[in-house]
Each structure stands twice: as structure tokens, then as C-alpha cells.
Design a protein around this motif. Structure first.
Motif, PDB file in Angstrom:
ATOM      1  N   ASP A 294      32.529  28.992  36.117  1.00 36.09           N
ATOM      2  CA  ASP A 294      32.084  28.240  37.286  1.00 36.09           C
ATOM      3  C   ASP A 294      32.053  29.129  38.531  1.00 36.09           C
ATOM      4  O   ASP A 294      31.837  28.643  39.640  1.00 36.09           O
ATOM      5  N   ASP A 295      32.260  30.437  38.361  1.00 37.10           N
ATOM      6  CA  ASP A 295      32.187  31.391  39.471  1.00 37.10           C
ATOM      7  C   ASP A 295      31.470  32.644  38.958  1.00 37.10           C
ATOM      8  O   ASP A 295      32.107  33.604  38.527  1.00 37.10           O
ATOM      9  N   VAL A 296      30.147  32.616  39.000  1.00 40.05           N
ATOM     10  CA  VAL A 296      29.346  33.666  38.368  1.00 40.05           C
ATOM     11  C   VAL A 296      29.551  35.041  39.007  1.00 40.05           C
ATOM     12  O   VAL A 296      29.775  36.029  38.295  1.00 40.05           O
ATOM     13  N   PRO A 297      29.479  35.177  40.347  1.00 38.46           N
ATOM     14  CA  PRO A 297      29.675  36.518  40.921  1.00 38.46           C
ATOM     15  C   PRO A 297      31.031  37.126  40.554  1.00 38.46           C
ATOM     16  O   PRO A 297      31.117  38.305  40.191  1.00 38.46           O
ATOM     17  N   HIS A 298      32.084  36.310  40.637  1.00 37.20           N
ATOM     18  CA  HIS A 298      33.424  36.778  40.274  1.00 37.20           C
ATOM     19  C   HIS A 298      33.458  37.197  38.802  1.00 37.20           C
ATOM     20  O   HIS A 298      33.991  38.260  38.447  1.00 37.20           O
ATOM     21  N   ALA A 299      32.884  36.379  37.938  1.00 33.67           N
ATOM     22  CA  ALA A 299      32.915  36.663  36.505  1.00 33.67           C
ATOM     23  C   ALA A 299      32.167  37.947  36.171  1.00 33.67           C
ATOM     24  O   ALA A 299      32.620  38.747  35.346  1.00 33.67           O
ATOM     25  N   LEU A 300      31.011  38.162  36.799  1.00 32.00           N
ATOM     26  CA  LEU A 300      30.240  39.367  36.532  1.00 32.00           C
ATOM     27  C   LEU A 300      30.979  40.618  36.983  1.00 32.00           C
ATOM     28  O   LEU A 300      30.982  41.641  36.282  1.00 32.00           O
ATOM     29  N   ARG A 301      31.590  40.545  38.158  1.00 29.71           N
ATOM     30  CA  ARG A 301      32.309  41.722  38.662  1.00 29.71           C
ATOM     31  C   ARG A 301      33.460  42.088  37.742  1.00 29.71           C
ATOM     32  O   ARG A 301      33.662  43.260  37.400  1.00 29.71           O
ATOM     33  N   HIS A 302      34.216  41.097  37.318  1.00 28.80           N
ATOM     34  CA  HIS A 302      35.385  41.388  36.487  1.00 28.80           C
ATOM     35  C   HIS A 302      34.997  41.682  35.047  1.00 28.80           C
ATOM     36  O   HIS A 302      35.689  42.460  34.365  1.00 28.80           O
ATOM     37  N   TRP A 357      35.523  44.261  47.861  1.00 23.90           N
ATOM     38  CA  TRP A 357      36.037  42.925  48.108  1.00 23.90           C
ATOM     39  C   TRP A 357      35.574  41.980  46.995  1.00 23.90           C
ATOM     40  O   TRP A 357      34.568  42.226  46.321  1.00 23.90           O
ATOM     41  N   GLU A 358      36.271  40.885  46.846  1.00 26.30           N
ATOM     42  CA  GLU A 358      35.809  39.861  45.911  1.00 26.30           C
ATOM     43  C   GLU A 358      34.503  39.255  46.447  1.00 26.30           C
ATOM     44  O   GLU A 358      34.434  38.880  47.624  1.00 26.30           O
ATOM     45  N   PRO A 359      33.455  39.178  45.615  1.00 18.88           N
ATOM     46  CA  PRO A 359      32.186  38.593  46.086  1.00 18.88           C
ATOM     47  C   PRO A 359      32.340  37.111  46.364  1.00 18.88           C
ATOM     48  O   PRO A 359      32.898  36.378  45.545  1.00 18.88           O
ATOM     49  N   ARG A 360      31.857  36.668  47.517  1.00 20.24           N
ATOM     50  CA  ARG A 360      31.943  35.261  47.906  1.00 20.24           C
ATOM     51  C   ARG A 360      30.552  34.734  48.176  1.00 20.24           C
ATOM     52  O   ARG A 360      29.789  35.323  48.942  1.00 20.24           O
ATOM     53  N   ALA A 361      30.198  33.636  47.539  1.00 26.51           N
ATOM     54  CA  ALA A 361      28.875  33.051  47.702  1.00 26.51           C
ATOM     55  C   ALA A 361      28.603  32.720  49.158  1.00 26.51           C
ATOM     56  O   ALA A 361      29.434  32.120  49.842  1.00 26.51           O
ATOM     57  N   GLY A 362      27.435  33.157  49.638  1.00 27.27           N
ATOM     58  CA  GLY A 362      27.008  32.861  50.996  1.00 27.27           C
ATOM     59  C   GLY A 362      27.623  33.766  52.035  1.00 27.27           C
ATOM     60  O   GLY A 362      27.355  33.582  53.234  1.00 27.27           O
ATOM     61  N   ALA A 363      28.426  34.753  51.605  1.00 28.15           N
ATOM     62  CA  ALA A 363      29.099  35.605  52.583  1.00 28.15           C
ATOM     63  C   ALA A 363      28.121  36.504  53.296  1.00 28.15           C
ATOM     64  O   ALA A 363      27.167  36.982  52.719  1.00 28.15           O
TER      65      ALA A 363
END
Length: 364
Positions: A294-302, A357-363
Motif C-alpha cells: 500500500d506504499d509503492v514508492p517506499h516498497a520500490l526503494r527498499h 530520504w524516504e520518498p513521500r507522495a506529493g513531496a
């Protein structure tokens, strides 16, 4: 901004003719037949220095149909490298080319095809997916130019999973994530279609699953084949749609600042996706299904980092003083993207990718 229609049933889709041969051992067993099918009798084999041994095995299989081996491919296809390859093809009297290698070798083969009109056969040894597209790229005077031309689309693609067995796990991961980037941006492209979206979601699912298996068992031929299958799908998505912010960023970072191609895609992708996430809910939903998260950017980075890939642009050699220049260069050009591209927004994205940094949607 994207001009993608609101209705998923309002689209155009064009499929270019393509022939694929997919099996272990096909590089040697099938390439001569593919050249003969195209009526080629003097084929120039193109490769890079690292892949020359494999290319020479293909050249040996071609026998009298091989006009020579040109091992001059380099990352980002510098214009002077393309000039030398074109001259080599002309001096050899080549009536076609076989590009054996990763994106650099296939990119150089495309440059020759663009300038000469010679038909191209691709024998990929990585997971870049370039073999499935009519996209070409050249770097000249510190800037990378890209375009599309039907003449550079390989007439035949020979997928041999055995050729990727020697690809080290870190390079396998970054090459595979490079392919994932094609599928990701295809999901929110203005010229996407339901068929492309299906291929993109399946490509992401196949590639991520395969890379996990490759990392655990690099000699697993089935996993290597599954990764090539994912690369095929992701590359086909790139060939059918127009890419957005992520690809523009990587072209600037590679062409202007000399960063390595696949590694740059790997670092940037989660941040570019976070930047676009709020404006691309359907893409995020498809990626969430493919990645079971449910957190695609976070999942891809890790996902990439846990398999040993670099996590920051600083690791790749970018200087902090380059961030503002890169952001300004990216923001000056117009290209389709679901969210408005501004220099301020891109600088925030690049800073996050530089610092890790951890990617945050809309940042921003």
C-alpha cells in the motif's frame, strides 16, 4: 501535464511488427536463422568491450554471414562512438547488424540503423528492454537527445536466458529496475491503453519476482528467463507509450552529468513515482497490486536497496552543487507528465534522491 483521457475506453493503440525467439541457447542456435530470414549475408556484430566474448560466439555461429565484430559500444551512445560504428558498418559493406549486449550495445546498433537504414537484430544480455522499442538516444556536447524512428526497431529479438547468467546480481537488479521504470511511466502515459496497462502490471510483477529469485540463486536459469520475460513486457510498454518526468530526469543525469544509466534509474524511480503519485491514482493502484503493497514508492526503494542496489545519487557521483542545474535543465523542456513539472519540485525530488530520504507522495 498529461493529456490522458479520463475514460479508460478512449484510447489509440498501435502495435509494430516484431519477431521474438525465446529459449536457452538461442543466441547461437537461432541468430543465424534470423539473419537468413531477413536475407542478410554480411552482418556486422556490435557489442561493448565487456560483452565481446559472447558477441564473438554469435559471430562464429553466423560464419560466412558475419562481416566483422565492432566492440565499441559505450554508455549513453556518445555521438563520436556512433560515428565510428557507422563507418565500421560502411567499410565492412554490411547489409545488417546484430547488437549483442545490454542497452549500450543495442543503443549503438540503433544509431547505426538510424543513419544507414540497415536492419537490426537484437540479442540482449541484460534486462534493459531497449530491444522492444523504436526509441534511440545519442549524447553530444554534454546533452542526451532521444527520438523515435521505425528504422531503429529491431526486426528480430533473440532472448537467450543463458546469456544473463554471468550478469552479477547488483547489475541484474539495476538493469531490472531500469526496465520497471518503463512500465511505471507507461501506466500514467497520455497514450496508454488497456493492453499496455495489462503488460505494465504483469511486467512489474514478473520482474520483481524474478529479481528476488536471481538474488537468491544467480544460476537459476528459470529465474533468469522470467526476468527476460519481464524485460520484454516492460520494454514493449516503453515502445508503445510516451515517457514522462522520470525518464527525462535520468537522461539529464546521464547525458549531462555522466551518471551510470541503470543505477540512475534505480535510485530515481521511487522519488519520481512519489512526486507523481497523487496525480496518477490508477497507476498507483496497478503497482500496488503488482507489488502487494500500500506504499509503492517506499516498497520500490527498499526492494532495490535490499537486493544491493545503490540508494542515493551521491553514491553514483553526483555533486550537491549539480542539483540546481539539473533541476533547471529538466524543468525547461515540455513533456507529458501527470503532475506539473517545476524547477522547485524537481529540485526537491533530486535533493531527496541525493540525500536518500524516504520518498513521500506529493513531496516537494
Amino acid at each position: 501535464m498529461s493529456n490522458r483521457p479520463e475514460s479508460p475506453l478512449d484510447f489509440s493503440h498501435e502495435t509494430r511488427p516484431a519477431r521474438v525467439v525465446f529459449r536457452p541457447g538461442a543466441a547461437v542456435s537461432a541468430t543465424p536463422g534470423e539473419a537468413a530470414r531477413l536475407g542478410l549475408h554480411r552482418v556486422l556484430v556490435i557489442c561493448g568491450s565487456r560483452g565481446e566474448d559472447v558477441a564473438r560466439s554469435v559471430a562464429d555461429a553466423l560464419g560466412d554471414s558475419c562481416a566483422g565484430v565492432h566492440a565499441g559500444a559505450r554508455m549513453h551512445v556518445p555521438a563520436e562512438v556512433a560515428d565510428r560504428a557507422v563507418e565500421a558498418a560502411r567499410e565492412a559493406g554490411a547489409d545488417g547488424c546484430v547488437a549483442v549486449g545490454g542497452g549500450s550495445a543495442i543503443g549503438l546498433g540503433k544509431a547505426v540503423a538510424l543513419r544507414t537504414g540497415l536492419p537490426l537484430i537484437a540479442v540482449p544480455t541484460t534486462y534493459s528492454g531497449s530491444e522492444m522499442t523504436s526509441v534511440w538516444g545519442l549524447t553530444e556536447h554534454g546533452a542526451k537527445r532521444t527520438g523515435r524512428d521505425p528504422s531503429v526497431q529491431p526486426r528480430s529479438v533473440v532472448y537467450d536466458p543463458g546469456l544473463t547468467l554471468a550478469l552479477p546480481v547488483p547489475l541484474s537488479v539495476t538493469s531490472g529496475v531500469n526496465a520497471l521504470a518503463h512500465a511505471v511511466e507507461a501506466l500514467y502515459a497520455p497514450d496508454a491503453s488497456p493492453l499496455v496497462s495489462l503488460m505494465a502490471e504483469e511486467g512489474v510483477r514478473a520482474m520483481t519476482g524474478a529479481l528476488r529469485r536471481v538474488a537468491e540463486a544467480p544460476g537459476d536459469l528459470e529465474a533468469r528467463g522470467r526476468a527476460l520475460y519481464g524485460a520484454w513486457l516492460c520494454g514493449a510498454c516503453l515502445g508503445a507509450t510516451t515517457m514522462g518526468l522520470h525518464h527525462k530526469l535520468c537522461h539529464v543525469l546521464g547525458g549531462t552529468f555522466g551518471l551510470p544509466h541503470a543505477e540512475t534509474h534505480t535510485v530515481v524511480l521511487p522519488y519520481a513515482l512519489a512526486y507523481n503519485a497523487a496525480a496518477a491514482p490508477q497507476a498507483i493502484a496497478a503497482l500496488s497490486r503488482a507489488l502487494d503493497t500500500d506504499d509503492v514508492p517506499h516498497a520500490l526503494r527498499h526492494f532495490a536497496g535490499d537486493l544491493g542496489a545503490p540508494r542515493t545519487l551521491a553514491e553514483l557521483g553526483l555533486k550537491e552543487s549539480d542539483l540546481s542545474r539539473a533541476a533547471a535543465e529538466v524543468a525547461t523542456e515540455s513533456y507529458p507528465n501527470p503532475r506539473e513539472v517545476t524547477a522547485h519540485g524537481v529540485l526537491g525530488l533530486l535533493t531527496a534522491a541525493y540525500e536518500g530520504w524516504e520518498p513521500r507522495a506529493g513531496a516537494e
